[in-house]
Design a protein around this motif. Structure first.
Motif, short mmCIF file in Angstrom:
data_model
loop_
_atom_site.label_atom_id
_atom_site.label_comp_id
_atom_site.label_asym_id
_atom_site.label_seq_id
_atom_site.Cartn_x
_atom_site.Cartn_y
_atom_site.Cartn_z
N GLU A 148 13.84 -60.23 11.70
CA GLU A 148 13.42 -59.91 13.07
C GLU A 148 12.00 -60.41 13.32
O GLU A 148 11.24 -60.67 12.38
CB GLU A 148 13.47 -58.40 13.30
N THR A 149 11.63 -60.49 14.59
CA THR A 149 10.26 -60.78 14.97
C THR A 149 9.68 -59.57 15.69
O THR A 149 10.42 -58.75 16.25
CB THR A 149 10.17 -62.00 15.91
N ALA A 151 6.71 -58.43 18.61
CA ALA A 151 6.00 -59.01 19.75
C ALA A 151 4.49 -58.99 19.58
O ALA A 151 3.78 -59.72 20.27
CB ALA A 151 6.39 -58.27 21.03
N GLY A 197 8.70 -54.66 20.55
CA GLY A 197 9.60 -55.63 21.20
C GLY A 197 10.44 -56.39 20.19
O GLY A 197 10.49 -57.62 20.21
N ARG A 199 12.95 -58.43 18.14
CA ARG A 199 13.96 -59.44 18.48
C ARG A 199 14.48 -60.07 17.19
O ARG A 199 13.79 -60.12 16.19
CB ARG A 199 13.37 -60.55 19.36
N ARG A 200 15.71 -60.55 17.25
CA ARG A 200 16.25 -61.31 16.14
C ARG A 200 15.48 -62.61 16.01
O ARG A 200 15.21 -63.29 17.00
CB ARG A 200 17.73 -61.61 16.40
N ASP A 201 15.08 -62.96 14.80
CA ASP A 201 14.32 -64.18 14.57
C ASP A 201 15.16 -65.39 15.00
O ASP A 201 16.23 -65.64 14.44
CB ASP A 201 13.97 -64.29 13.08
#
Length: 207
Positions: A148-149, A151, A197, A199-201
């Motif tokens: 994941e990333t 934010a 936040g 998110r999937r990488d």
């Protein structure tokens, strides 16, 4: 006096220091008082901890490790950052805050004593650097394992998590109200999750 390995003596003296600090406060806890609490001559304590600053640093390091262990125990990092935040914050509170006001007061006293004592200012800075580093590393591991990333930089997420919890802990210590604290804790968690936040990488390759 029976011989004890240095590592055993270290743990013994840190435990004695924590007892003395919780009972008497940081300002009134001297190396002599800790030696008396541990039941050893002052010289024996000073062989392991030549100064009060080094002893306080060891106490802080042990408390930080307890924080890290509470986070590790609360969440499976393979579940991703959002799950880690939700479970980690709740687990930390249940394990190290609720019903343990004495521990939290001791930590605040250590910080204030360091800031107000000439020559010890760096100890307070180091204390918060270690707290945020532990949290940032824990968050980063959770995100990386789930590919994941985040934010915001993990260091920033960690600083804001520590700052938010600090404020809520102080309110709890001054006016214990478990139900209200749990509600506020949930609100803080939602803010942290929103800030992250997650998110999937996009660089992840799926088979």
């Amino acid at each position: 006096m029976p011989y004890l390995e240095a590592s055993v003596r270290h743990r013994q003296f840190v435990a004695a220091a924590r007892t003395a600090l919780a009972r008497d406060g940081v300002g009134r806890t001297s190396l002599r008082a800790v030696a008396a609490e541990a039941g050893v001559p002052l010289g024996t304590l000073q062989y392991v901890f030549p100064s009060k600053e080094l002893l306080l640093r060891a106490v802080i390091e042990e408390v930080i490790e307890e924080t890290a262990e509470a986070l590790r125990a609360a969440a499976d990092l393979d579940g991703g950052l959002e799950q880690a935040l939700r479970r980690g914050v709740a687990g930390f509170w249940a394990r190290l805050v609720e019903g343990r006001s004495g521990l939290q007061v001791m930590q605040y006293e250590l910080t204030h004593h360091s800031v107000r004592t000439a020559g010890m200012e760096s100890l307070a800075r180091w204390q918060y650097e270690r707290y945020t580093a532990v949290v940032a590393d824990w968050c980063q591991q959770a995100a990386q394992r789930a590919e994941e990333t985040c934010a915001v930089p993990f260091a920033q997420l960690a600083r804001l998590m520590v700052a938010s919890l600090d404020g809520l802990i102080m309110q709890y210590v001054c006016d214990p109200h478990p139900a209200r604290s749990r509600q506020d804790l949930e609100a803080i968690t939602e803010m942290l999750v929103s800030l992250a936040g997650v998110r999937r990488d996009p660089g992840t390759v799926t088979g």
